[in-house]
Design a protein around this motif. Structure first.
Motif, PDB file in Angstrom:
ATOM      1  N   LYS A 187      -6.851 -47.551  -5.930  1.00  0.00           N
ATOM      2  CA  LYS A 187      -6.192 -48.103  -5.046  1.00  0.00           C
ATOM      3  C   LYS A 187      -5.983 -46.637  -4.046  1.00  0.00           C
ATOM      4  O   LYS A 187      -5.897 -46.692  -2.788  1.00  0.00           O
ATOM      5  N   TYR A 188      -5.769 -45.877  -4.525  1.00  0.00           N
ATOM      6  CA  TYR A 188      -4.438 -44.704  -3.171  1.00  0.00           C
ATOM      7  C   TYR A 188      -5.809 -43.155  -2.756  1.00  0.00           C
ATOM      8  O   TYR A 188      -5.457 -42.908  -1.901  1.00  0.00           O
ATOM      9  N   GLN A 189      -6.222 -43.453  -4.350  1.00  0.00           N
ATOM     10  CA  GLN A 189      -7.755 -42.326  -3.461  1.00  0.00           C
ATOM     11  C   GLN A 189      -8.756 -43.322  -2.868  1.00  0.00           C
ATOM     12  O   GLN A 189      -9.124 -42.460  -2.075  1.00  0.00           O
ATOM     13  N   LYS A 190      -8.841 -45.108  -2.047  1.00  0.00           N
ATOM     14  CA  LYS A 190      -9.460 -45.829  -1.091  1.00  0.00           C
ATOM     15  C   LYS A 190      -8.022 -45.463  -0.008  1.00  0.00           C
ATOM     16  O   LYS A 190      -9.046 -45.554   0.981  1.00  0.00           O
ATOM     17  N   TRP A 191      -7.067 -45.019  -0.228  1.00  0.00           N
ATOM     18  CA  TRP A 191      -5.794 -45.472   1.042  1.00  0.00           C
ATOM     19  C   TRP A 191      -5.448 -43.868   1.927  1.00  0.00           C
ATOM     20  O   TRP A 191      -5.995 -43.196   2.503  1.00  0.00           O
ATOM     21  N   HIS A 192      -6.088 -42.968   0.779  1.00  0.00           N
ATOM     22  CA  HIS A 192      -6.808 -41.488   1.519  1.00  0.00           C
ATOM     23  C   HIS A 192      -7.796 -41.589   2.248  1.00  0.00           C
ATOM     24  O   HIS A 192      -7.558 -41.284   2.866  1.00  0.00           O
ATOM     25  N   ARG A 193      -8.784 -42.475   2.007  1.00  0.00           N
ATOM     26  CA  ARG A 193     -10.304 -42.377   2.174  1.00  0.00           C
ATOM     27  C   ARG A 193      -9.760 -42.331   3.861  1.00  0.00           C
ATOM     28  O   ARG A 193     -10.466 -41.663   5.002  1.00  0.00           O
ATOM     29  N   LEU A 194      -9.030 -43.979   3.325  1.00  0.00           N
ATOM     30  CA  LEU A 194      -9.202 -44.387   4.934  1.00  0.00           C
ATOM     31  C   LEU A 194      -8.596 -43.769   6.451  1.00  0.00           C
ATOM     32  O   LEU A 194      -8.279 -43.283   6.855  1.00  0.00           O
TER      33      LEU A 194
END
Length: 395
Positions: free
Chosen positions: A326-333
Motif C-alpha cells: 500500500k505504501y508503494q501505491k501511495w508513493h506512486r500517487l
C-alpha cells in the motif's frame, strides 16, 4: 511493479545532478559575499538580494548532503564552506541568536522568535563535518544544538507568541529537534542528543497526537489539551507526514517496532487528511480542520511543494521498513502528482506554489521560505531509500 524504486532512484539522480543543484549553484550561490540567494524568478534571475537566515544553513546542509550521499563533487563542498563562513561571520547576534533575514553582505535585517535558523545552521555544520571529517565542525554543531535547547522556554531569547491568556505549544519545534539531533548523531556522541529525541517523541505522542481525531494537531495546550478554536483544530498534513518519517528514522536506528507502528499510524492518518480526493487529481493540501470545519489559513486550499516532498519520502521509507504494497501505491500517487505539477518543463528546478487544482499560483523558484532544501533533500533521501530497497531485493 518490479524495478519501480530502481527507476525512481535513477530519475531522482538525474533531476538532482542535472537540474536542481546546477540551478542553485549558478543562480543562488553568492560567490562574492558567500552564502546563498533564494529570491529568484522562474528562470533563475535575482528578484531580491535579501538573504534568508533559514536558507544559509539549509543550503550548506544540502550541498554537503548531496556530496555525502550522491556524488563527491568539490563544487558542492566549496559552496557549503562558503555558506558556513557566511553563517559564522554574519548569522548570529551577540547573544547567539540567529537572524531571519540579512542583506547580501550580511547586515542584519530582522530577528524572529523562532530558532529555525539556528537549527538549520546546526545540521549544516554536522553534515559538513561528515563530508570533511573535520571534528571542529561537529563540535560547533553540538555547541549550537545545546545553545538552541537553552533558548527554549527562555522568554528573553524566544518571546512568547501569544499573550498570557492563551497558553499553548506548537508542534514545529518538537518535530524539528528530532531531525536536528538525528543529524548530529552521525558525527558526534552526546547524551543530550538522545535525550532530546526521547523528549520530543514523548511530547509528540503525549501532546500533539490526538487519536480521537486521528491526527497530529499543530497547536495544543501546555499539557496537550485540545483547544476547540480555529487555531487549536488546525491540522498541517505536510508537517505531520514529515514527523512520521523522522519517527521512522528513530525507530529504524533503535530497532523499535512499537515506535515504527505508531509512526506508520501517524502517516496513515495524515495521508487520509492531506490527500485531496476532491480537486486537482490528488496532491497534499495545506491545512485541514480536525472537526471538518472551514480552516482559517488563507493558504488553506493551496498545494505547496514541501508537503509533496514529505509524502514522497515518507511513503518510500514506509515501504522500505514494512514491504507493505500500500505504501508503494501511495508513493506512486504522490511522486507522479508532484512530478506532473511541480516540475518546470522549460527551466530547471520546481515550482513551489500551486492552486488547489494543481495549476501554478506563482512561478518563482524561490523566496525567503522556498529554496534549495525540500526538493533536493527529497531527491537525495529517495536515492538513499531506493538503494536500500534494491539491496534488500537482491538478497
Amino acid at each position: 511493479m518490479e524495478g519501480y524504486f530502481k527507476d525512481w532512484a535513477a530519475s531522482c539522480r538525474r533531476e538532482l545532478l542535472e537540474n536542481v543543484m546546477p540551478f542553485w549553484l549558478k543562480n543562488g550561490w553568492d560567490r562574492e559575499h558567500g552564502g546563498v540567494y533564494t529570491c529568484v524568478n522562474r528562470d533563475g534571475s535575482l528578484m531580491d538580494p535579501t538573504k534568508s537566515g533559514w536558507f544559509q544553513g539549509r543550503f550548506a546542509f544540502t550541498c554537503s548532503y548531496v556530496y555525502n550521499a550522491v556524488e563527491r563533487r568539490e563544487e558542492f563542498l566549496a559552496a557549503a564552506k562558503s555558506t558556513l563562513d557566511f553563517i559564522e561571520a554574519h548569522l548570529f547576534d551577540k547573544r547567539g541568536r540567529a537572524y531571519f533575514t540579512l542583506t547580501a553582505d550580511g547586515t542584519p535585517l530582522r530577528m524572529r522568535r523562532y530558532v529555525f535558523s539556528e537549527c538549520f545552521a546546526a545540521i549544516a555544520m554536522s553534515e559538513y563535518a561528515k563530508a570533511t571529517g573535520d571534528r571542529a565542525w561537529a563540535e560547533k554543531a553540538l555547541a549550537l544544538f545545546k545553545r538552541i535547547r537553552s533558548f527554549v522556554g527562555d522568554d528573553a531569547m524566544m518571546p512568547p507568541k501569544f499573550e498570557p491568556a492563551f497558553k499553548a505549544q506548537g508542534h514545529s519545534l518538537t518535530m524539528i529537534l528530532i531531525n536536528v539531533a538525528l543529524r548530529l548523531k552521525d558525527v558526534v556522541s552526546d547524551p543530550a542528543l538522545d535525550g532530546q529525541i526521547d523528549a520530543s517523541v514523548r511530547s509528540l505522542f503525549d501532546h500533539f497526537v490526538h487519536p480521537e481525531f486521528k491526527c497530529v494537531l499543530e497547536t495544543v495546550g501546555p499539557n496537550g489539551e485540545f483547544i476547540d478554536t480555529i487555531d487549536g483544530r488546525t491540522i498541517n498534513p505536510g508537517h505531520a507526514i514529515e514527523t512520521s518519517w523522522f519517527l521512522m528514522e528513530v525507530a529504524e536506528q533503535r530497532g523499535d517496532k512499537a515506535l515504527l507502528a505508531r509512526a506508520l499510524e501517524v502517516l496513515d492518518w495524515s495521508l487520509a487528511w492531506g490527500w485531496d480526493t476532491d480537486c486537482g487529481g490528488g496532491g497534499i493540501i495545506s491545512f485541514r480542520d480536525c472537526r471538518g470545519l472551514p480552516p482559517q489559513c488563507y493558504e488553506q486550499d493551496m498545494k505547496f511543494w514541501w508537503p509533496q516532498c514529505e509524502a514522497i519520502i515518507a511513503t518510500a521509507y514506509a515501504y522500505k521498513l514494512t514491504g507493505d504494497r500500500k505504501y508503494q501505491k501511495w508513493h506512486r500517487l504522490a511522486s507522479t502528482w508532484a512530478w506532473k505539477h511541480l516540475k518546470d518543463r522549460k527551466y530547471p528546478e520546481w515550482y513551489g506554489y500551486l492552486h488547489r487544482d494543481g495549476t501554478v499560483a506563482q512561478p518563482a523558484k524561490g523566496n525567503l521560505f522556498k529554496g534549495p532544501f525540500h526538493i533536493p533533500r527529497m531527491l537525495v533521501k529517495s536515492i538513499e531509500i531506493c538503494e536500500d530497497i534494491e539491496k534488500e531485493t537482491r538478497r
